[in-house]
Structure formats: structure tokens, C-alpha cells
Write a protein that holds these residues in place. Structure first.
Motif, mmCIF file in Angstrom:
data_model
loop_
_atom_site.group_PDB
_atom_site.id
_atom_site.type_symbol
_atom_site.label_atom_id
_atom_site.label_comp_id
_atom_site.label_asym_id
_atom_site.label_seq_id
_atom_site.Cartn_x
_atom_site.Cartn_y
_atom_site.Cartn_z
ATOM 1 N N ILE A 108 0.848 -1.192 0.000
ATOM 2 C CA ILE A 108 0.000 0.000 0.000
ATOM 3 C C ILE A 108 0.886 1.247 0.000
ATOM 4 O O ILE A 108 1.773 1.377 0.856
ATOM 5 C CB ILE A 108 -0.929 0.025 1.239
ATOM 6 N N PRO A 109 0.683 2.170 -0.945
ATOM 7 C CA PRO A 109 1.512 3.385 -0.994
ATOM 8 C C PRO A 109 1.449 4.181 0.310
ATOM 9 O O PRO A 109 0.371 4.344 0.893
ATOM 10 C CB PRO A 109 0.886 4.180 -2.148
ATOM 11 N N LYS A 110 2.608 4.649 0.769
ATOM 12 C CA LYS A 110 2.655 5.410 2.017
ATOM 13 C C LYS A 110 1.858 6.699 1.929
ATOM 14 O O LYS A 110 1.398 7.231 2.942
ATOM 15 C CB LYS A 110 4.110 5.715 2.382
ATOM 16 N N GLU A 114 -0.418 8.708 4.770
ATOM 17 C CA GLU A 114 -0.194 10.104 5.139
ATOM 18 C C GLU A 114 -1.459 10.927 4.926
ATOM 19 O O GLU A 114 -1.804 11.788 5.744
ATOM 20 C CB GLU A 114 0.962 10.671 4.311
ATOM 21 N N ALA A 115 -2.179 10.647 3.827
ATOM 22 C CA ALA A 115 -3.422 11.361 3.554
ATOM 23 C C ALA A 115 -4.466 11.062 4.626
ATOM 24 O O ALA A 115 -5.198 11.957 5.073
ATOM 25 C CB ALA A 115 -3.956 10.971 2.178
ATOM 26 N N ALA A 116 -4.529 9.817 5.058
ATOM 27 C CA ALA A 116 -5.479 9.434 6.109
ATOM 28 C C ALA A 116 -5.146 10.143 7.413
ATOM 29 O O ALA A 116 -6.050 10.579 8.146
ATOM 30 C CB ALA A 116 -5.448 7.920 6.315
ATOM 31 N N SER A 117 -3.857 10.282 7.706
ATOM 32 C CA SER A 117 -3.436 10.979 8.920
ATOM 33 C C SER A 117 -3.838 12.448 8.868
ATOM 34 O O SER A 117 -4.320 13.008 9.857
ATOM 35 C CB SER A 117 -1.919 10.845 9.094
ATOM 36 N N LEU A 119 -6.337 13.668 7.257
ATOM 37 C CA LEU A 119 -7.795 13.740 7.382
ATOM 38 C C LEU A 119 -8.287 13.420 8.786
ATOM 39 O O LEU A 119 -9.492 13.452 9.050
ATOM 40 C CB LEU A 119 -8.444 12.773 6.379
ATOM 41 N N GLY A 120 -7.363 13.089 9.684
ATOM 42 C CA GLY A 120 -7.732 12.854 11.074
ATOM 43 C C GLY A 120 -8.089 11.430 11.426
ATOM 44 O O GLY A 120 -8.625 11.167 12.505
ATOM 45 N N TYR A 121 -7.772 10.478 10.538
ATOM 46 C CA TYR A 121 -8.033 9.076 10.846
ATOM 47 C C TYR A 121 -7.026 8.572 11.880
ATOM 48 O O TYR A 121 -5.848 8.916 11.817
ATOM 49 C CB TYR A 121 -7.902 8.209 9.592
ATOM 50 N N SER A 122 -7.516 7.761 12.804
ATOM 51 C CA SER A 122 -6.603 7.110 13.737
ATOM 52 C C SER A 122 -5.925 5.953 13.015
ATOM 53 O O SER A 122 -6.312 5.579 11.897
ATOM 54 C CB SER A 122 -7.368 6.570 14.950
ATOM 55 N N ARG A 123 -4.913 5.349 13.653
ATOM 56 C CA ARG A 123 -4.227 4.211 13.021
ATOM 57 C C ARG A 123 -5.190 3.050 12.790
ATOM 58 O O ARG A 123 -5.141 2.395 11.752
ATOM 59 C CB ARG A 123 -3.058 3.763 13.893
ATOM 60 N N ALA A 124 -6.053 2.816 13.779
ATOM 61 C CA ALA A 124 -7.016 1.715 13.652
ATOM 62 C C ALA A 124 -7.994 1.988 12.515
ATOM 63 O O ALA A 124 -8.311 1.093 11.719
ATOM 64 C CB ALA A 124 -7.769 1.522 14.964
ATOM 65 N N GLN A 125 -8.496 3.222 12.411
ATOM 66 C CA GLN A 125 -9.424 3.573 11.336
ATOM 67 C C GLN A 125 -8.746 3.477 9.973
ATOM 68 O O GLN A 125 -9.343 2.999 9.010
ATOM 69 C CB GLN A 125 -9.960 4.992 11.557
ATOM 70 N N THR A 126 -7.504 3.935 9.902
ATOM 71 C CA THR A 126 -6.752 3.864 8.647
ATOM 72 C C THR A 126 -6.589 2.424 8.203
ATOM 73 O O THR A 126 -6.776 2.086 7.026
ATOM 74 C CB THR A 126 -5.369 4.508 8.810
ATOM 75 N N PHE A 127 -6.256 1.555 9.151
ATOM 76 C CA PHE A 127 -6.040 0.145 8.823
ATOM 77 C C PHE A 127 -7.344 -0.512 8.372
ATOM 78 O O PHE A 127 -7.375 -1.217 7.361
ATOM 79 C CB PHE A 127 -5.472 -0.599 10.025
ATOM 80 N N VAL A 131 -6.561 0.524 4.489
ATOM 81 C CA VAL A 131 -5.547 -0.488 4.187
ATOM 82 C C VAL A 131 -6.161 -1.868 3.964
ATOM 83 O O VAL A 131 -5.909 -2.515 2.939
ATOM 84 C CB VAL A 131 -4.487 -0.547 5.314
ATOM 85 N N LEU A 132 -6.964 -2.331 4.923
ATOM 86 C CA LEU A 132 -7.467 -3.708 4.895
ATOM 87 C C LEU A 132 -8.255 -4.059 3.633
ATOM 88 O O LEU A 132 -8.012 -5.125 3.036
ATOM 89 C CB LEU A 132 -8.296 -3.992 6.150
ATOM 90 N N PRO A 133 -9.202 -3.219 3.179
ATOM 91 C CA PRO A 133 -9.944 -3.591 1.958
ATOM 92 C C PRO A 133 -9.035 -3.790 0.746
ATOM 93 O O PRO A 133 -9.245 -4.706 -0.056
ATOM 94 C CB PRO A 133 -10.885 -2.393 1.747
#
Length: 212
Positions: A108-110, A114-117, A119-127, A131-133
Motif C-alpha cells: 500500500i503506498p505510504k 499520510e493522507a489518512a493521517s 484527514l484525522g483518521y486514527s491508526r485503527a481507522q486507517t487500517f 488499508v485492509l480492503p
């Protein structure tokens, strides 16, 4: 004959599904530990994966089965055989799944992280949401190969006396002096794998809305 093979096939199904239920989530944890910035954990997971992938599954099964007796003096039972089989299969396949997960996550491109961060996503939300889908879609072919291999590997349980389909067919061949039980067992395995392939193909088609 078919009734006895059917009973053995039920045990094969139990080994298959219990292995997936245990190894799929465990593989995620191992993969995350393998990628951890906490070096002792990362090295421990790397060692675990190396041992599981570098030694035969049958040897691991024998070790788990006999260890309670030789180390702790615990008497072995019929249930011990099945339990040892499930534990060995889970920890073995979790190591393979972990490496597949790791390759998918690292693909998955970094920039997305970084974009998710931003936008205020937490690590769990980002994953979970980003990431997961994508990881599931990318690793599905490799996961499919391992799952199909698992169907065939269930036959290794005969080595410690678990009455799955292969050991049942082997006993029938010896008692009936006929190769037909092996032919029917092969047909069971093939049909089972064919069904697994159909399910995996349908899942892959449903995930086609993600494009690389």
C-alpha cells in the motif's frame, strides 16, 4: 464404504474450518508484530515464522502431540490427537498467512497513510477502512493457493491417528483389498477444492471495485 468416508470427511472439514478460524486472525497479529518498530517483538515474530515455515508440519504436529507427555507427564488421549492437529495446523498456517498479509500491507503506498493521517483518521481507522480492503484484494490469489493447500494438508493428520478421510480410505483399502476407497477419497478432495475455488472466485469478483 461411502458412509465411512463421509464420516472421515466430516473430520477433514473440522480440521479445515478450525484451522482457518484460528490461523487467519492469528496471521494478522503475527504480521503486525513482524512489522512492529519494537525490535524484540519484530525479531521474535521473524523467528516464529522461520521455525514454522522451515520445519515440516508433520514434525510440528508430532511435537505438539507428544510434548505434554514427555515434558509434563500428562497422559495422552484420543482428544489429544485432534487437539494437537488443530494447534499445529493453526500455528503453521498463521506463519504463512502472516507473510502474505505483510506483503499486502507493505504494497500500500505510504501516501495513502499520510493522507489518512491528515484527514484525522486514527491508526485503527486507517487500517480498517483504507488499508485492509485493498490488502484483501491484493492477497486473495496467494491466500487462495494456501487455502487449497490446506484442504490437501488435512490428510497429514493420519500420521498421529486422527480418523480423517485419508486415514479412513487407507483403512478401507487394507480391509477390502480394493483401490476404490482411494478413488472416492480423491473425488471428495477434488470436489471440496473445486467448491473452495468457486467461493474464492466470487469473493474476488466482488472486490473488483478496487482498482490498482
Amino acid at each position: 464404504m461411502l458412509g465411512m468416508l463421509g464420516t472421515g470427511f466430516v473430520v477433514t472439514l473440522q480440521i479445515f474450518f478450525l484451522t482457518l478460524v484460528g490461523s487467519l486472525p492469528l496471521g494478522v497479529l503475527v504480521a503486525l508484530g513482524r512489522m512492529s518498530k519494537f525490535k524484540p517483538l519484530a525479531w521474535l515474530m521473524r523467528f516464529y515464522i522461520s521455525i514454522m515455515r522451515g520445519t515440516p508440519l508433520m514434525l510440528q504436529m508430532f511435537f505438539i502431540y507428544f510434548a505434554p507427555y514427555y515434558i509434563f507427564g500428562i497422559e495422552l488421549s484420543t482428544d489429544s490427537k485432534f487437539n494437537a492437529t488443530i494447534i499445529a495446523f493453526i500455528i503453521n498456517y498463521a506463519a504463512y498467512f502472516a507473510e502474505i498479509y505483510r506483503s499486502g500491507i507493505q504494497s500500500i503506498p505510504k501516501g495513502q497513510l499520510e493522507a489518512a493521517s491528515v484527514l484525522g483518521y486514527s491508526r485503527a481507522q486507517t487500517f480498517m477502512k483504507i488499508v485492509l480492503p485493498q490488502v484483501i484484494k491484493r492477497i486473495l490469489p496467494a491466500m487462495g493457493n494456501e487455502i487449497i493447500t490446506l484442504v490437501k494438508d488435512t490428510s497429514l493428520a493420519f500420521a498421529i491417528g486422527v480418523a480423517e478421510m485419508f486415514s479412513t480410505a487407507k483403512a478401507l483399502v487394507a480391509s477390502q483389498v480394493s483401490m476404490l476407497p482411494f478413488v472416492f477419497a480423491a473425488a471428495f478432495y477434488w470436489v471440496f477444492n473445486f467448491v473452495v475455488e468457486i467461493v474464492l472466485n466470487r469473493v474476488e469478483k466482488k472486490l473488483n471495485y478496487y482498482h490498482d
